[in-house]
Design an enzyme around this catalytic site. Structure first.
Site, PDB file in Angstrom:
ATOM      1  N   GLU A 203      -9.980 -10.430  -7.577  1.00 25.63           N
ATOM      2  CA  GLU A 203      -8.980  -9.366  -7.370  1.00 25.63           C
ATOM      3  C   GLU A 203      -7.808  -9.502  -8.346  1.00 25.63           C
ATOM      4  O   GLU A 203      -7.305  -8.507  -8.861  1.00 25.63           O
ATOM      5  CB  GLU A 203      -8.496  -9.383  -5.919  1.00 25.63           C
ATOM      6  CG  GLU A 203      -9.577  -8.958  -4.939  1.00 25.63           C
ATOM      7  CD  GLU A 203      -9.118  -8.900  -3.498  1.00 25.63           C
ATOM      8  OE1 GLU A 203      -9.880  -8.403  -2.662  1.00 25.63           O
ATOM      9  OE2 GLU A 203      -7.991  -9.358  -3.195  1.00 25.63           O
TER      10      GLU A 203
ATOM     11  N   HIS B  46      -2.325  -5.485   1.651  1.00 25.35           N
ATOM     12  CA  HIS B  46      -3.647  -6.103   1.493  1.00 25.35           C
ATOM     13  C   HIS B  46      -3.438  -7.523   0.991  1.00 25.35           C
ATOM     14  O   HIS B  46      -2.515  -7.775   0.216  1.00 25.35           O
ATOM     15  CB  HIS B  46      -4.493  -5.335   0.472  1.00 25.35           C
ATOM     16  CG  HIS B  46      -5.716  -6.088   0.024  1.00 25.35           C
ATOM     17  ND1 HIS B  46      -6.891  -6.079   0.736  1.00 25.35           N
ATOM     18  CD2 HIS B  46      -5.919  -6.917  -1.037  1.00 25.35           C
ATOM     19  CE1 HIS B  46      -7.774  -6.855   0.114  1.00 25.35           C
ATOM     20  NE2 HIS B  46      -7.210  -7.376  -0.961  1.00 25.35           N
TER      21      HIS B  46
ATOM     22  N   TYR C  89     -12.512  -1.707  -3.800  1.00 26.86           N
ATOM     23  CA  TYR C  89     -13.013  -1.859  -2.432  1.00 26.86           C
ATOM     24  C   TYR C  89     -14.539  -1.717  -2.361  1.00 26.86           C
ATOM     25  O   TYR C  89     -15.073  -1.392  -1.296  1.00 26.86           O
ATOM     26  CB  TYR C  89     -12.338  -0.848  -1.510  1.00 26.86           C
ATOM     27  CG  TYR C  89     -10.952  -1.269  -1.048  1.00 26.86           C
ATOM     28  CD1 TYR C  89     -10.772  -2.391  -0.241  1.00 26.86           C
ATOM     29  CD2 TYR C  89      -9.822  -0.539  -1.392  1.00 26.86           C
ATOM     30  CE1 TYR C  89      -9.521  -2.775   0.203  1.00 26.86           C
ATOM     31  CE2 TYR C  89      -8.552  -0.917  -0.956  1.00 26.86           C
ATOM     32  CZ  TYR C  89      -8.426  -2.038  -0.151  1.00 26.86           C
ATOM     33  OH  TYR C  89      -7.176  -2.424   0.291  1.00 26.86           O
TER      34      TYR C  89
ATOM     35  N   LYS D  27       0.823  -1.216   0.000  1.00 22.82           N
ATOM     36  CA  LYS D  27       0.000   0.000   0.000  1.00 22.82           C
ATOM     37  C   LYS D  27       0.864   1.276   0.000  1.00 22.82           C
ATOM     38  O   LYS D  27       2.073   1.223   0.271  1.00 22.82           O
ATOM     39  CB  LYS D  27      -0.933  -0.029   1.206  1.00 22.82           C
ATOM     40  CG  LYS D  27      -1.958  -1.175   1.163  1.00 22.82           C
ATOM     41  CD  LYS D  27      -2.971  -1.031   2.283  1.00 22.82           C
ATOM     42  CE  LYS D  27      -4.021  -2.129   2.221  1.00 22.82           C
ATOM     43  NZ  LYS D  27      -5.084  -1.921   3.230  1.00 22.82           N
TER      44      LYS D  27
ATOM     45  N   ASN E 228      -2.172   0.343   6.666  1.00 19.72           N
ATOM     46  CA  ASN E 228      -1.679  -0.911   7.238  1.00 19.72           C
ATOM     47  C   ASN E 228      -0.788  -1.714   6.274  1.00 19.72           C
ATOM     48  O   ASN E 228      -0.685  -2.929   6.368  1.00 19.72           O
ATOM     49  CB  ASN E 228      -2.842  -1.758   7.787  1.00 19.72           C
ATOM     50  CG  ASN E 228      -3.827  -2.177   6.717  1.00 19.72           C
ATOM     51  OD1 ASN E 228      -3.702  -1.786   5.560  1.00 19.72           O
ATOM     52  ND2 ASN E 228      -4.799  -2.993   7.092  1.00 19.72           N
TER      53      ASN E 228
HETATM   54  P1  CMP Z   1      -7.541  -4.424   3.677  1.00 23.81           P
HETATM   55  O1  CMP Z   1      -7.040  -5.772   4.051  1.00 23.81           O
HETATM   56  O2  CMP Z   1      -6.952  -3.764   2.493  1.00 23.81           O
HETATM   57  O3  CMP Z   1      -9.130  -4.487   3.507  1.00 23.81           O
HETATM   58  C1  CMP Z   1      -9.979  -3.395   3.750  1.00 23.81           C
HETATM   59  C2  CMP Z   1      -9.246  -2.241   4.349  1.00 23.81           C
HETATM   60  O4  CMP Z   1     -10.063  -1.287   4.987  1.00 23.81           O
HETATM   61  C3  CMP Z   1      -8.343  -2.733   5.453  1.00 23.81           C
HETATM   62  O5  CMP Z   1      -7.275  -3.460   4.940  1.00 23.81           O
HETATM   63  C4  CMP Z   1      -7.978  -1.449   6.150  1.00 23.81           C
HETATM   64  O6  CMP Z   1      -6.890  -0.792   5.532  1.00 23.81           O
HETATM   65  C5  CMP Z   1      -9.237  -0.635   5.935  1.00 23.81           C
HETATM   66  N1  CMP Z   1      -9.968  -0.530   7.200  1.00 23.81           N
HETATM   67  C6  CMP Z   1     -10.582  -1.498   7.874  1.00 23.81           C
HETATM   68  N2  CMP Z   1     -11.140  -1.010   9.000  1.00 23.81           N
HETATM   69  C7  CMP Z   1     -10.868   0.314   9.018  1.00 23.81           C
HETATM   70  C8  CMP Z   1     -11.172   1.365   9.914  1.00 23.81           C
HETATM   71  N3  CMP Z   1     -11.878   1.140  11.026  1.00 23.81           N
HETATM   72  N4  CMP Z   1     -10.734   2.593   9.613  1.00 23.81           N
HETATM   73  C9  CMP Z   1     -10.026   2.821   8.472  1.00 23.81           C
HETATM   74  N5  CMP Z   1      -9.710   1.851   7.573  1.00 23.81           N
HETATM   75  C10 CMP Z   1     -10.121   0.611   7.865  1.00 23.81           C
END
Ligand code: CMP
Length: 140
Positions: free
Chosen positions: A128, A117, A51, A11, A114
């Protein structure tokens, strides 16, 4: 256990901090083989389509803004049980809950930023991978 493929994304928070190589090293150490990889910069609309399953969530706009804020590296990973292997090495979505030794424990800044993904199931992985890659780009 059958050979699987899964989609992985490094990311914008991680590409910005020049962490691609360190994340690839952790994926390969977990026995995941990169069979396709490219660096791209999504538009807000492209992130929104990817998403779309989260469209009703309060964090959807923030998520799409973040995922289009800088370059990402999209990858197809191959291994026996690749989906579960990748999710194990990524760690929990929230870095505060991620286990030691995982990518998110090492590098994630927050639940939103984070670092990586990974697809959460076989159907999602196929969809995906198809969103980002043509069949000819997958070289196992
Ligand atoms: P990802 O595994 O990419 O799948 C969905 C994404 O939404 C997740 O990782 C996070 O980066 C994001 N996400 C999930 N929960 C939250 C939250 N409470 N606030 C902001 N982003 C979130």
């Amino acid at each position: 256990m059958a050979i699987e493929r899964t989609l992985s994304i490094i990311k914008p928070d991680a590409t910005k901090r020049n962490l691609n190589g360190r994340i690839v090293t952790m994926l390969e150490a977990a026995s995941l083989r990169i069979v396709a990889q490219k660096r791209i910069h999504l538009t807000m609309a492209q992130a929104g389509v990817f998403y779309a399953v989260h469209k009703a969530r309060p964090f959807y706009d923030e998520l799409c803004e973040f995922m289009s804020s800088g370059p990402i590296v999209v990858q197809v990973l191959e291994a026996e049980d690749a989906i579960a292997k990748n999710r194990a090495v990524m760690g929990a979505t929230n870095p505060d809950q991620a286990a030691p030794g995982t990518i998110r424990k090492a590098f994630a800044l927050s639940i939103g930023e984070n670092s990586v993904h990974g697809s959460d199931g076989a159907d999602t992985a196929a969809a995906e991978i198809g969103y980002f890659f043509a069949g000819l780009e997958l070289v196992g």
